[in-house]
Design an enzyme around this catalytic site. Structure first.
Site, PDB file in Angstrom:
ATOM      1  N   HIS C  56       1.288  -1.902   0.134  1.00  0.00           N
ATOM      2  CA  HIS C  56      -0.139  -0.045   0.109  1.00  0.00           C
ATOM      3  C   HIS C  56       1.054   0.481   0.148  1.00  0.00           C
ATOM      4  O   HIS C  56       0.307   2.884   0.308  1.00  0.00           O
ATOM      5  CB  HIS C  56      -0.660   0.111   1.324  1.00  0.00           C
ATOM      6  CG  HIS C  56      -2.096  -1.469   1.721  1.00  0.00           C
ATOM      7  ND1 HIS C  56      -2.435  -1.693   0.262  1.00  0.00           N
ATOM      8  CD2 HIS C  56      -1.593  -2.107   2.599  1.00  0.00           C
ATOM      9  CE1 HIS C  56      -3.022  -2.343   0.910  1.00  0.00           C
ATOM     10  NE2 HIS C  56      -3.069  -2.942   2.019  1.00  0.00           N
ATOM     11  N   HIS C 218      -6.700  -4.334  -1.287  1.00  0.00           N
ATOM     12  CA  HIS C 218      -6.543  -5.660  -1.476  1.00  0.00           C
ATOM     13  C   HIS C 218      -5.958  -6.446  -2.568  1.00  0.00           C
ATOM     14  O   HIS C 218      -6.084  -7.619  -2.686  1.00  0.00           O
ATOM     15  CB  HIS C 218      -6.540  -6.789   0.187  1.00  0.00           C
ATOM     16  CG  HIS C 218      -6.355  -6.197   1.377  1.00  0.00           C
ATOM     17  ND1 HIS C 218      -6.752  -5.267   1.912  1.00  0.00           N
ATOM     18  CD2 HIS C 218      -5.213  -6.149   2.084  1.00  0.00           C
ATOM     19  CE1 HIS C 218      -6.596  -4.866   3.390  1.00  0.00           C
ATOM     20  NE2 HIS C 218      -5.398  -4.600   3.140  1.00  0.00           N
TER      21      HIS C 218
END
Ligand SMILES: Nc1ncnc2c1ncn2[C@@H]1O[C@H](COP(=O)(O)OP(=O)(O)O)[C@@H](O)[C@H]1O
Ligand SMILES: Nc1ncnc2c1ncn2[C@@H]1O[C@H](COP(=O)(O)OP(=O)(O)O)[C@@H](O)[C@H]1O
Ligand SMILES: [Mg+2]
Ligand SMILES: [Mg+2]
Ligand SMILES: [Mg+2]
Ligand SMILES: [Mg+2]
Lengths: 224, 332, 332, 224
Positions: C56, C218
């Site tokens: 991320h 995700h």
């Protein structure tokens, strides 16, 4: 010296035909530019020629020189990239060579194309054989000069110029580029036709298609 | 084509509208398009103008602001802007001390900026142009248009911007720009092609196990196509070519700029930076400043480029000077 | 799989090694992995710790530094870190005023942070945990694990970091974090899937003319799959859902955060921002602060998310406070 | 109460067989998790069980409770995600239920599995039917308790537990997830088998495969 002359209205018509030819060949030119450049030549030329058409709306062609200069300046401010300054200069120099004229004899046209070519060379510093638009324009200008010297008919002269441009364009295929983006590819640029040479061939071809009719009565002309 | 856009023809304009809405420190003009810092012209300061095709964001518009560019001219995607844009930008940032044009070495950019410089001079503005050509993937020879301008452009914009802010003269700022260019070398690679909005499909096709080494920033194919390899091997080739070219030598202090091409995530750029540090360590070259991120991009292309700039005290101090742009900011 | 990596198992470690080499303001620890600001623990200051799966970036490691996080715990790609990482990080930043854990609402993150908080308390450190759950794509009901934590996490890290720097107490910082979460709403969409290094292939398959609306960060599939549409329509749906949920009302001042998922170029994010301004203008909601860029990403996924945070004077002042991290920096 | 007992060495062997089973099923578990989660369950469990194997190197199993606690703590610190705390808690609670034992009678095993399940429920707050590992573990624990109450043979009890886990696992397919990442998908989670239920079934299956041999002489055992 020739069977007929090119009128200002013919020049306007030529620009219009060139614009629509570029629009038709937009994707083709872009595809050629994708292979050895950055894939924008068709879009660029089309954006420029569309702007030219808007700009010329209602133009009569009384002043061929002024008309061609306007085309050149519009291309400079709308195209960008290499094509903008090069085609812009081409038309601006053709305009300078025809200042004040309302009709062009074949010799005037030959001189105008030669002046345009010289402008492109001065701006871009390319030599014949560098795999650029020069490779289409140079043989075309030579064919026109030769025809003018031999007092050939206008339509024959224009046809031979278009044919010379076509041969020059095709001859770019095996060349290794030495100017412009394609030169970054080195040997990998060989085997592809130059996009600028292609748009320059189309310029000479549309001139032949349009002006070959110039001497004939309106009703017989094909490009209307 | 998968893009967050509306009509492909409107991308540049709409992104500029977004820029205008987002950044009150900037003034954005349309038809012709250019972006200037809101407080331009700064009297007595050299104005720094750059520009180029769009699709390389944050370069150049994201680098307009205090301590960096005074103006940027965005062209169509991957297409050099036009002289009229450059002229308007030049006039808008001319504060009486002259204007520097930072030009990436592409035929189109060079010719358009040449025309703009002529127009600017005709209006009585002193204009200097410096051409950036740092890409070692391209041979600089009679047989090419010379090396391309890539990563060093970002560094030159930052460093000349700092010098101009400190009221260096036009001659000094131009000299500095040349020095930055002379002391920089870059090279890039791609894992994927980009897709220009107008073309709508990849500029080149790459197999699932292939990469292009020595690419530019416009989706041009690179110097060679190779089988995909681990980062260590890729960076060894790229860094090796760069280091050998200047050459960078034992004891040199450098700024290492690891740049993402637009579609490569930051985590990979840090893996690349890690490989780069190992190689430079091995050569005794010391990284004293770094920049890691996607700063000079090719739309959504995946890949990276590396730029090394040999530093000295002057350059280091200019690098550390405050900068306040949407793309690069510190010290303020 | 096309990535600038070496062995997929080594990506996280090597990226951390790159981080350690790049940023002298950070200390990076291995086995267990965590990143702390070099001057930690700051005596008398509440320590702010966050963490989550890697992939991320820049979140969370890129947000460690003065004015934001004191420590970040990177897990494997898209996998919550483990309690021992969090415990070590908590101890490393404990300056006597307690430690706040900012936890994104995922079952794994919540459970691991719970265990870590217990371990921290057992060592005599006062620990508060605040769970971020701002994703309106997910229904918060008995029938889900609740809303996911997405974009608001970045904002909460910045704002609590500023408050902690100003020596707010642990209770105050935790309260602020809850307020930021309560006043934030987010939603995202994807044009492409991401590829985790270990899986080596796209997490989901999307047709050339399809997109996923309501994705997480995700590579989870989203709430619905739709035909690709112009940016205007996409943003209308996303912004509409966000605005209706809080709801954001006429006269509200907001921070608008347009986030790239990793593979989307900046030029598209500005097109998105432009669409967002039009919609908010139409509702009489005023954007007084913004953040545009790829800050909370899903590896190389193409797409974007939008987060809106209702601002007041307190939050605006905290947003403007200096921050010095590799991912977010101003005022210093 | 049973035909045989489970020795500490058997437990060590079970852990080893489970680790290699997870390694074999790594891609399968990840694939299940890609459909309704984030595609890491196989990698996560494999990373954890590899660490467990390293940690247990040379372990004798004299203290079954201590052994299982070590397994649990290793999983907690190596797996992360939801799987780490859940499987970690499962083993830690099984360890707590078997503290000080060096052999497990069938009833001990049933109690240990039940304690593990209760730990997972306390940690994850999932109910049967939520489409989680609970759905495989609950019927397995029930089958074991029932078998213990009925004084069934150890191997029959283990087989019925594995079979119940398998049925529970398969029964997750039509379910709509209400816990974990899969719950974000809402109705779209139906039609897919839960990855955690699958790794839990494998846990019960490897126990049956390993311990069923527990009473027989070493030479006859199949898992060596
Ligand atoms: N120095 C030059 N002299 C003449 N023509 C050139 C030169 N450089 C490039 N060209 C021509 O320009 C064409 C490319 O134009 P275009 O794609 O519009 O610009 P760009 O290369 O900036 O994208 C080439 O195919 C070539 O014919
Ligand atoms: N609250 C819960 N209680 C029990 N099991 C759960 C819970 N949440 C998730 N699980 C189980 O965890 C599995 C996913 O594990 P894993 O993929 O390792 O973690 P993550 O979801 O964090 O990526 C699911 O398939 C499910 O069986
Ligand atoms: Mg081109
Ligand atoms: Mg171009
Ligand atoms: Mg996970
Ligand atoms: Mg998972």
């Amino acid at each position: 010296m020739s069977d007929s002359t090119i009128s200002g209205a013919d020049v306007v018509r030529w620009i219009q035909v060139y614009a629509s030819t570029i629009a038709e060949n937009r994707d083709y030119l872009t595809q050629l530019d994708s292979a050895i450049g950055d894939g924008d030549h068709g879009t660029n030329m089309n954006r420029g020629m569309s702007a030219v058409i808007e700009k010329l709306d209602g133009a009569t062609g009384d002043d061929v020189g002024g008309l061609l200069k306007t085309v050149g300046m519009t291309l400079v401010s709308k195209v960008g990239g290499a094509g903008g300054p090069l085609y812009g200069t081409l038309f601006m120099q053709m305009g300078a060579a025809t200042t004040g004229k309302s009709d062009l004899a074949m010799g005037d046209w030959a001189k105008a194309v030669d002046a345009g070519l010289k402008g492109v060379q001065a701006r871009g510093k390319a030599e014949p054989g560098d795999k650029t638009m020069i490779d289409a324009l140079t043989p075309a200008a030579e064919a026109l000069s030769k025809a003018a010297a031999a007092a050939a008919s206008l339509s024959d002269a224009l046809r031979s110029a278009a044919q010379a441009a076509e041969e020059g364009m095709k001859a770019t295929i095996p060349l290794v580029a030495r100017k412009g983006r394609a030169s970054y590819l080195g040997e990998r640029s060989a085997g592809h036709q130059d996009p600028g040479a292609t748009s320059s061939f189309l310029l000479m071809k549309t001139a032949a298609d349009t002006f070959a009719d110039a001497g004939r009565p309106r009703a017989d002309r094909k490009n209307e | 084509m998968k893009k967050l856009i509306n009509n492909p023809d409107d991308v540049v304009r709409e992104a500029l509208q977004g820029t205008a809405a987002a950044h009150p420190d900037l003034k954005v003009f349309f038809d012709p398009h250019y972006i200037v810092r809101a407080d331009a012209p700064v009297q007595g300061k050299v104005g720094i103008v750059s520009g180029g095709g769009s699709g390389h964001e944050p370069m150049h518009g994201g680098f307009v602001g205090m301590g960096m560019l005074d103006a940027a001219c965005p062209g169509e995607v991957f297409t050099s802007p036009t002289p009229d844009q450059m002229l308007e930008a030049t006039k808008a940032v001319s504060g009486g001390a002259g204007v520097l044009h930072i030009v990436k070495n592409y035929t189109g950019d060079v010719m358009n900026f040449e025309m703009a410089a002529d127009l600017g001079k005709a209006e009585g503005i002193e204009v200097e142009a410096v051409v950036i050509d740092d890409d070692v993937a391209v041979q600089d020879s009679l047989y090419t248009a010379g090396r391309r301008g890539v990563g060093a452009t970002v560094l030159a914009e930052k460093l000349t911007g700092a010098a101009a802010e400190a009221k260096a003269t036009l001659a000094e700022v131009a000299e500095l720009c040349k020095k930055v260019n002379d002391q920089s070398r870059s090279m890039g690679m791609a894992l994927t092609s980009c897709v220009t909005p107008s073309a709508g499909k990849p500029t080149f096709e790459l197999g699932d196990d292939e990469m292009e080494i020595g690419i530019g920033i416009h989706g041009e194919p690179g110097r060679e196509r190779k089988k995909l390899a681990p980062a260590s091997g890729i960076i060894e080739q790229i860094a090796g070519t760069i280091i050998g070219d200047l050459p960078f030598k034992q004891g040199d202090e450098v700024l290492a700029f690891v740049n993402g091409m637009g579609g490569t995530p930051l985590i990979e750029l840090y893996v690349v930076y890690n490989e780069l540090t190992k190689i430079l360590d091995g050569k005794g070259v010391k990284i004293t400043r770094n920049l890691i991120g996607s700063y000079i991009t090719s739309l959504e292309m995946a890949g990276c480029s590396i730029t090394l700039l040999k530093l000295d005290d002057e350059l280091t101090k200019l690098w550390d000077a405050p900068v306040k742009t949407s793309g690069l900011r510190w010290g303020v």
